[in-house]
Motif scaffolding. Structure first.
Motif, PDB file in Angstrom:
ATOM      1  N   PHE A 170       0.873  -1.175   0.000  1.00  0.00           N
ATOM      2  CA  PHE A 170       0.000   0.000   0.000  1.00  0.00           C
ATOM      3  C   PHE A 170       0.909   1.224   0.000  1.00  0.00           C
ATOM      4  N   VAL A 171       0.710   2.117  -0.957  1.00  0.00           N
ATOM      5  CA  VAL A 171       1.442   3.380  -1.005  1.00  0.00           C
ATOM      6  C   VAL A 171       0.401   4.490  -0.963  1.00  0.00           C
ATOM      7  N   GLN A 172       0.446   5.280   0.102  1.00  0.00           N
ATOM      8  CA  GLN A 172      -0.506   6.376   0.285  1.00  0.00           C
ATOM      9  C   GLN A 172       0.234   7.696   0.200  1.00  0.00           C
ATOM     10  N   VAL A 173      -0.224   8.564  -0.692  1.00  0.00           N
ATOM     11  CA  VAL A 173       0.354   9.894  -0.828  1.00  0.00           C
ATOM     12  C   VAL A 173      -0.497  10.857  -0.005  1.00  0.00           C
ATOM     13  N   ASP A 196      -3.494  10.142  -3.312  1.00  0.00           N
ATOM     14  CA  ASP A 196      -4.247   8.925  -3.567  1.00  0.00           C
ATOM     15  C   ASP A 196      -3.548   7.778  -2.845  1.00  0.00           C
ATOM     16  N   MET A 197      -4.162   6.601  -2.861  1.00  0.00           N
ATOM     17  CA  MET A 197      -3.521   5.404  -2.340  1.00  0.00           C
ATOM     18  C   MET A 197      -3.677   4.302  -3.375  1.00  0.00           C
ATOM     19  N   ILE A 198      -2.599   3.559  -3.604  1.00  0.00           N
ATOM     20  CA  ILE A 198      -2.650   2.411  -4.499  1.00  0.00           C
ATOM     21  C   ILE A 198      -2.221   1.176  -3.725  1.00  0.00           C
ATOM     22  N   SER A 199      -2.597   0.017  -4.258  1.00  0.00           N
ATOM     23  CA  SER A 199      -2.258  -1.253  -3.638  1.00  0.00           C
ATOM     24  C   SER A 199      -2.108  -2.299  -4.726  1.00  0.00           C
ATOM     25  N   TRP A 200      -1.209  -3.274  -4.495  1.00  0.00           N
ATOM     26  CA  TRP A 200      -1.045  -4.370  -5.440  1.00  0.00           C
ATOM     27  C   TRP A 200      -0.522  -5.598  -4.704  1.00  0.00           C
ATOM     28  N   PRO A 201      -0.924  -6.780  -5.176  1.00  0.00           N
ATOM     29  CA  PRO A 201      -0.490  -8.018  -4.536  1.00  0.00           C
ATOM     30  C   PRO A 201       0.852  -8.497  -5.088  1.00  0.00           C
ATOM     31  N   VAL A 202       1.542  -9.315  -4.260  1.00  0.00           N
ATOM     32  CA  VAL A 202       2.790  -9.949  -4.673  1.00  0.00           C
ATOM     33  C   VAL A 202       2.713 -11.401  -4.209  1.00  0.00           C
ATOM     34  N   ARG A 203       3.011 -12.323  -5.115  1.00  0.00           N
ATOM     35  CA  ARG A 203       3.019 -13.749  -4.784  1.00  0.00           C
ATOM     36  C   ARG A 203       4.321 -14.362  -5.289  1.00  0.00           C
ATOM     37  N   GLU A 204       4.664 -15.516  -4.716  1.00  0.00           N
ATOM     38  CA  GLU A 204       5.852 -16.262  -5.136  1.00  0.00           C
ATOM     39  C   GLU A 204       7.094 -15.373  -5.134  1.00  0.00           C
ATOM     40  N   PHE A 205       7.344 -14.760  -3.983  1.00  0.00           N
ATOM     41  CA  PHE A 205       8.395 -13.754  -3.894  1.00  0.00           C
ATOM     42  C   PHE A 205       9.661 -14.219  -3.198  1.00  0.00           C
ATOM     43  N   GLY A 206       9.696 -15.416  -2.668  1.00  0.00           N
ATOM     44  CA  GLY A 206      10.927 -15.862  -2.022  1.00  0.00           C
ATOM     45  C   GLY A 206      11.065 -15.305  -0.626  1.00  0.00           C
ATOM     46  N   ASP A 228       8.307  18.222 -12.187  1.00  0.00           N
ATOM     47  CA  ASP A 228       9.290  19.282 -12.053  1.00  0.00           C
ATOM     48  C   ASP A 228       9.356  19.783 -10.612  1.00  0.00           C
ATOM     49  N   GLY A 229      10.465  19.495  -9.934  1.00  0.00           N
ATOM     50  CA  GLY A 229      10.648  19.942  -8.559  1.00  0.00           C
ATOM     51  C   GLY A 229       9.707  19.280  -7.577  1.00  0.00           C
ATOM     52  N   GLY A 230       9.215  18.112  -7.925  1.00  0.00           N
ATOM     53  CA  GLY A 230       8.201  17.466  -7.105  1.00  0.00           C
ATOM     54  C   GLY A 230       8.739  16.749  -5.886  1.00  0.00           C
ATOM     55  N   SER A 231       7.894  16.675  -4.882  1.00  0.00           N
ATOM     56  CA  SER A 231       8.139  15.863  -3.701  1.00  0.00           C
ATOM     57  C   SER A 231       6.784  15.371  -3.223  1.00  0.00           C
ATOM     58  N   ALA A 232       6.809  14.317  -2.424  1.00  0.00           N
ATOM     59  CA  ALA A 232       5.560  13.757  -1.916  1.00  0.00           C
ATOM     60  C   ALA A 232       5.781  13.205  -0.520  1.00  0.00           C
ATOM     61  N   LYS A 233       4.833  13.493   0.365  1.00  0.00           N
ATOM     62  CA  LYS A 233       4.841  12.900   1.700  1.00  0.00           C
ATOM     63  C   LYS A 233       4.002  11.637   1.632  1.00  0.00           C
ATOM     64  N   VAL A 234       4.583  10.511   2.063  1.00  0.00           N
ATOM     65  CA  VAL A 234       3.927   9.215   1.872  1.00  0.00           C
ATOM     66  C   VAL A 234       3.903   8.381   3.149  1.00  0.00           C
ATOM     67  N   GLN A 235       3.065   7.384   3.100  1.00  0.00           N
ATOM     68  CA  GLN A 235       3.091   6.262   4.019  1.00  0.00           C
ATOM     69  C   GLN A 235       3.144   5.004   3.143  1.00  0.00           C
ATOM     70  N   ILE A 236       4.007   4.063   3.497  1.00  0.00           N
ATOM     71  CA  ILE A 236       4.143   2.821   2.737  1.00  0.00           C
ATOM     72  C   ILE A 236       4.004   1.654   3.703  1.00  0.00           C
ATOM     73  N   TYR A 237       3.053   0.770   3.384  1.00  0.00           N
ATOM     74  CA  TYR A 237       2.770  -0.395   4.212  1.00  0.00           C
ATOM     75  C   TYR A 237       3.013  -1.661   3.400  1.00  0.00           C
ATOM     76  N   LEU A 238       3.439  -2.721   4.096  1.00  0.00           N
ATOM     77  CA  LEU A 238       3.521  -4.050   3.525  1.00  0.00           C
ATOM     78  C   LEU A 238       2.727  -4.974   4.436  1.00  0.00           C
ATOM     79  N   THR A 239       1.683  -5.616   3.887  1.00  0.00           N
ATOM     80  CA  THR A 239       0.910  -6.561   4.674  1.00  0.00           C
ATOM     81  C   THR A 239       1.251  -7.966   4.190  1.00  0.00           C
ATOM     82  N   LEU A 240       1.342  -8.898   5.137  1.00  0.00           N
ATOM     83  CA  LEU A 240       1.742 -10.275   4.846  1.00  0.00           C
ATOM     84  C   LEU A 240       0.759 -11.251   5.479  1.00  0.00           C
ATOM     85  N   LYS A 241       0.503 -12.380   4.784  1.00  0.00           N
ATOM     86  CA  LYS A 241      -0.340 -13.444   5.322  1.00  0.00           C
ATOM     87  C   LYS A 241       0.318 -14.779   5.067  1.00  0.00           C
ATOM     88  N   GLU A 242       0.123 -15.678   6.005  1.00  0.00           N
ATOM     89  CA  GLU A 242       0.624 -17.043   5.870  1.00  0.00           C
ATOM     90  C   GLU A 242      -0.420 -17.890   5.164  1.00  0.00           C
TER      91      GLU A 242
END
Length: 111
Positions: free
Chosen positions: A35-38, A75-85, A97-111
Motif C-alpha cells: 500500500f502506497v498512500q500519498v 491517492d492510495m494504491i495497492s497491489w499483490p505480490v506472490r511467489e516472492f521468495g 518538475d521539482g516534485g516531492s511527496a509525503k507518503v506512508q508505505i505499508y507491507l501486509t503479509l499473510k501465511e
C-alpha cells in the motif's frame, strides 16, 4: 487460523527523486500486498512510480516481475505480490518538475 503482519516501512516520509524502502524479510508469508498512500504533494503534477523487488539474501536485488505501479496526486494504491521468495522492498522515483511527496508505505503479509 492464518497469521498476518502489517509493516509500516515509511511513515510521513517526504520523497524526492529516486528512493528505495528498507528491505523486509517475508519468507514465512504466502502472500503480500503493498500500500502506497500519498498524503501531500509539492505540485499537482507530481507522481510516484514504483517497482517491487525481491532478494534471496536482503543484499542483492532484482525486479519481481510485477507491473510497475503509478500513483498520481493525493491517492492510495495497492497491489499483490506472490511467489516472492525471502525478501521484499520497493524502489521508485518521484516524477514532476521539482516534485516531492509525503507518503506512508505499508507491507501486509499473510501465511
Amino acid at each position: 487460523m492464518r497469521q498476518s503482519q502489517t509493516a509500516v516501512l515509511e511513515r510521513y516520509r517526504v520523497l524526492r527523486g529516486d528512493f528505495t524502502t528498507e528491505p523486509f524479510e517475508a519468507g514465512w508469508a504466502g502472500e503480500a500486498r503493498w500500500f502506497v498512500q500519498v498524503l501531500e504533494t509539492a505540485r499537482p503534477d507530481t507522481r510516484i512510480v514504483v517497482t517491487t523487488q525481491v532478494s534471496p539474501d536482503g543484499l542483492h536485488w532484482c525486479d519481481a516481475g510485477c507491473p510497475t505501479q503509478v500513483v498520481a496526486g493525493k491517492d492510495m494504491i495497492s497491489w499483490p505480490v506472490r511467489e516472492f521468495g525471502q525478501w521484499l522492498r520497493i524502489t521508485g522515483s518521484v516524477e514532476g518538475d521539482g516534485g516531492s511527496a509525503k507518503v506512508q508505505i505499508y507491507l501486509t503479509l499473510k501465511e
